[in-house]
Design a protein around this motif. Structure first.
Motif, mmCIF file in Angstrom:
data_model
loop_
_atom_site.group_PDB
_atom_site.id
_atom_site.type_symbol
_atom_site.label_atom_id
_atom_site.label_comp_id
_atom_site.label_asym_id
_atom_site.label_seq_id
_atom_site.Cartn_x
_atom_site.Cartn_y
_atom_site.Cartn_z
ATOM 1 N N TRP A 260 -15.422 -8.016 7.258
ATOM 2 C CA TRP A 260 -15.226 -8.288 8.678
ATOM 3 C C TRP A 260 -15.030 -9.792 8.874
ATOM 4 O O TRP A 260 -15.420 -10.600 8.030
ATOM 5 C CB TRP A 260 -16.416 -7.807 9.511
ATOM 6 N N THR B 284 -10.861 -13.573 17.855
ATOM 7 C CA THR B 284 -10.259 -12.462 17.126
ATOM 8 C C THR B 284 -11.306 -11.854 16.204
ATOM 9 O O THR B 284 -11.938 -12.565 15.415
ATOM 10 C CB THR B 284 -9.053 -12.922 16.286
ATOM 11 N N SER C 149 -11.781 -9.016 13.260
ATOM 12 C CA SER C 149 -10.989 -8.229 12.307
ATOM 13 C C SER C 149 -11.907 -7.412 11.410
ATOM 14 O O SER C 149 -13.052 -7.788 11.142
ATOM 15 C CB SER C 149 -10.102 -9.137 11.447
ATOM 16 N N GLU D 129 -11.453 -5.101 7.715
ATOM 17 C CA GLU D 129 -10.693 -4.553 6.604
ATOM 18 C C GLU D 129 -11.538 -3.492 5.907
ATOM 19 O O GLU D 129 -12.760 -3.656 5.776
ATOM 20 C CB GLU D 129 -10.328 -5.639 5.599
ATOM 21 N N TYR E 19 -6.697 -1.883 8.174
ATOM 22 C CA TYR E 19 -6.897 -3.173 8.841
ATOM 23 C C TYR E 19 -6.772 -2.982 10.349
ATOM 24 O O TYR E 19 -5.898 -2.242 10.831
ATOM 25 C CB TYR E 19 -5.860 -4.198 8.381
ATOM 26 N N SER E 20 -7.652 -3.646 11.084
ATOM 27 C CA SER E 20 -7.543 -3.640 12.541
ATOM 28 C C SER E 20 -8.139 -4.927 13.079
ATOM 29 O O SER E 20 -9.054 -5.509 12.462
ATOM 30 C CB SER E 20 -8.265 -2.427 13.151
ATOM 31 N N GLU E 21 -7.608 -5.383 14.179
ATOM 32 C CA GLU E 21 -8.155 -6.574 14.810
ATOM 33 C C GLU E 21 -8.085 -6.444 16.329
ATOM 34 O O GLU E 21 -7.153 -5.846 16.883
ATOM 35 C CB GLU E 21 -7.415 -7.840 14.362
ATOM 36 N N SER F 38 -8.460 -8.898 19.777
ATOM 37 C CA SER F 38 -8.508 -10.287 20.215
ATOM 38 C C SER F 38 -8.831 -10.371 21.699
ATOM 39 O O SER F 38 -8.572 -9.442 22.466
ATOM 40 C CB SER F 38 -7.170 -10.982 19.936
ATOM 41 N N PRO G 215 -4.578 -3.740 20.090
ATOM 42 C CA PRO G 215 -4.403 -4.709 19.004
ATOM 43 C C PRO G 215 -2.934 -4.993 18.741
ATOM 44 O O PRO G 215 -2.077 -4.148 18.988
ATOM 45 C CB PRO G 215 -5.041 -4.008 17.810
ATOM 46 N N ARG H 156 -2.192 -6.070 15.585
ATOM 47 C CA ARG H 156 -2.080 -5.744 14.155
ATOM 48 C C ARG H 156 -3.169 -4.732 13.810
ATOM 49 O O ARG H 156 -4.366 -5.050 13.837
ATOM 50 C CB ARG H 156 -2.208 -7.010 13.311
ATOM 51 N N ALA H 157 -2.764 -3.506 13.519
ATOM 52 C CA ALA H 157 -3.702 -2.440 13.166
ATOM 53 C C ALA H 157 -2.921 -1.342 12.453
ATOM 54 O O ALA H 157 -1.909 -0.859 12.973
ATOM 55 C CB ALA H 157 -4.396 -1.890 14.408
#
Length: 579
Positions: free
Chosen positions: A107, A142, A144, A146, A156-158, A160, A196, A198-199
């Motif tokens: 994380w 942010t 994140s 993994e 993967y996810s983030e 923000s 998100p 990026r996920a």
């Protein structure tokens, strides 16, 4: 029922991968478009006289590890060995919570404070007006996560917390501002609810990778952008498959976007199109396959790419177009699809020095392709040529780099006619939108070209140079000059006479424009844009990074209006603390 079958099939593949199709350490981590590891591998490739590594991002760690196998460590200088060590150290990172028989996790938390200042608060309002735009600007926080389930899976996810793309007061409408939510000039309604960005989930093996979810894409080695698929979108809702070896790589991707009904011909507000509503009706999809070869003892790289934009207002999908092996142009479904062909070549004639080029063909009018009374479809081509120099210097792992790049795009590249072959008035081009929801229940659609970030009708020159020590610091200067004609993403592709000029830049807007009804009377000259900038960053510790960027812009014939001039000095300073 069909949806259920596909879901079940994906579930079976996922479980099978988790049971361990390959008895090896998990190398399925996905490295993003802007990964420094890829830049470091390119330095080593040029240092040993090899063509550039694959420019088809993102990458799995398994693919990057296979790239690294080409490096002969016995021939590395002391400085190049430091770059090689940086890559190995990155790959050697262990999950924070590791369970050999279960799921491993890492994380992270990034807290960033950015400050913005500029001199022209009248003309340069909106993130599109800034050199360091929304793609580079960082949110305040942010989070994140993994995960590595089994030997062949990665997730993967983030999430923000920051300000949305379209601010109520307009980004840059004040001399000074920050990235902090709720802090003036940002308001409480500017909080970004579109995360998100990026996920995804991914699975793979030592020679293949599958990724499904939301991530950025980029195809090519261009500095100012790439002609077929640029890196100028914040994210793609996509599915990607790639297979790779030592001398060959194949990639197949699909990416889905809002149907143009939602934003075409609507009111434009602060660089976004305010549709006032959201709709999921209609399919609008990009799909492409890409084949890469390395030849002549790895000194030459050659890439062939073909893709289509597919649309159907009835939300139906002809499953025949999903074949990853057909020639899309030969489907002959022009009312539903528009094909694009791309060729790329790069050559390293001497160590540290690479020559690269790209060509895309959207439309090529043969002499016998007549439409109507003596008119033909306009040619729609794009060209990019670049020279790149990268060399490790000294003994501390410092890399000196420089590049010179030029690009040319025809006035109707990425566009499609509004005549006989279309489903609706907007046609079917390589112009897409990302939807933004605002807290005040507004929806904005931010349009961009799927290919080259500067779109059609452009001539671009760029000079870049700098120094970098991977994982520690970098500094670079950039000079940019662009001549841009009167055509934009909303210009209609009408019938052009055989004797009409179809070269860039155009100096008058002769066709209709869907989102600017005054284009024919207000756009009467090509615009000239000059940007000179410098940026750098320094990593004090593994937790603390400082960065800054300064750019001066000067635009002649601003907004394609003859005699109009404007300029701006833009400064960004920021610091990131990472846990």
């Amino acid at each position: 029922m069909k949806k259920g079958k596909w879901s079940f099939l994906f579930f079976v593949l996922w479980v099978a991968a988790g049971l361990g199709w390959a008895a090896q350490p998990n190398q399925q981590k996905i490295y993003p478009v802007q990964s420094q590891v890829v830049d470091a591998i390119r330095v080593l490739y040029l240092d040993q006289g090899l063509a550039q590594p694959s420019g088809t991002a993102p990458y799995s760690q398994a693919e990057l590890a296979k790239m690294l196998e080409k490096i002969d460590q016995t021939k590395l200088s002391s400085s190049a060995r430091k770059t090689y060590q940086y890559i190995e150290d990155t790959f050697a990172g262990e999950p924070q919570i590791s369970d050999p028989k279960g799921v491993s996790f890492t994380w992270g938390v990034d807290a960033t404070l950015e400050g913005y200042a500029h001199t022209n608060t009248a003309d340069f309002v909106g993130r599109d007006q800034w050199v360091r735009g929304f793609l580079d600007q960082k949110p305040a926080l942010t989070f994140s996560l993994e995960s590595w389930p089994g030997d062949n899976m990665y997730g993967y996810s983030e999430i923000s917390i920051g300000n949305t793309y379209t601010l109520r007061r307009g980004f840059g409408s004040q001399t000074f501002s920050t990235n902090l939510p709720f802090v003036y000039p940002a308001t409480s309604s500017d909080i970004d609810m579109n995360v998100p960005y990026r996920a995804f989930v991914a699975m793979g093996g030592p020679w293949w990778s599958v990724q499904v979810g939301r991530d950025r894409l980029s195809w090519g080695n261009g500095v100012t952008g790439n002609l077929f698929l640029g890196d100028n979108l914040k994210y793609h809702n996509m599915a990607r498959f790639t297979a790779f070896g030592k001398s060959y790589k194949y990639t197949f991707v699909t990416s889905f976007f809002p149907y143009p009904d939602a934003y075409w011909g609507k009111r434009v507000v602060d660089q976004g199109t305010n549709a006032g509503e959201a709709t999921s009706d209609g399919i609008f999809m990009f799909m492409a396959h890409r084949l890469e070869w390395r030849m002549f003892h790895d000194k030459v790289g050659f890439t062939l790419t073909e893709g289509i934009m597919y649309q159907n207002k009835a939300s139906s999908l002809d499953l025949r177009v999903l074949s990853p092996a057909v020639i899309y142009h030969d489907l002959y479904i022009r009312s539903n699809a528009n094909s694009l062909l791309g060729l790329e070549l790069d050559w390293t004639p001497w160590v540290h020095f690479n020559i690269y080029g790209q060509v895309v063909m959207d439309e090529f009018a043969a002499s016998n392709e007549l439409v109507g009374t003596g008119a033909i479809n306009p040619n729609a081509m794009g060209y990019l040529l670049g020279l790149r120099f990268e060399r490790p210097v000294g003994t501390a792992g410092v890399v000196a780099k420089a590049s010179l790049e030029a690009a040319y795009t025809d006035p109707y590249l990425y566009l499609r006619d509004d005549g006989d072959y279309t489903q609706d008035s907007y046609g079917l081009g390589y112009v897409v939108a990302l939807r933004e929801f605002h807290v005040d229940n507004d929806f904005f659609y931010h349009t961009t070209f799927l290919g080259y970030r500067y779109g059609c009708d452009a001539i671009v020159f760029n000079l870049n140079g700098g120094l970098k020590q991977f994982g520690k610091w970098s500094v670079e200067g950039n000079g940019f000059f662009m001549i841009h004609g009167t055509h934009d993403a909303f210009t209609a592709w009408t019938r052009i006479g055989r004797d009409d000029d179809n070269t860039s830049p155009t100096t008058s807007h002769q066709t209709m424009n869907f989102n600017d009804s005054d284009a024919q009377t207000t756009r009467n000259a090509a615009s000239y844009t000059m940007v000179v900038g410098i940026k750098g960053n320094y990593t004090f510790t593994s937790h603390l990074n400082l960065f800054c960027q300064t750019d001066y812009l000067k635009i002649w014939n601003w907004q394609n209006s003859k005699g109009s001039e404007t300029d701006d000095l833009q400064v960004t300073v920021g610091v990131t603390y990472s846990l």
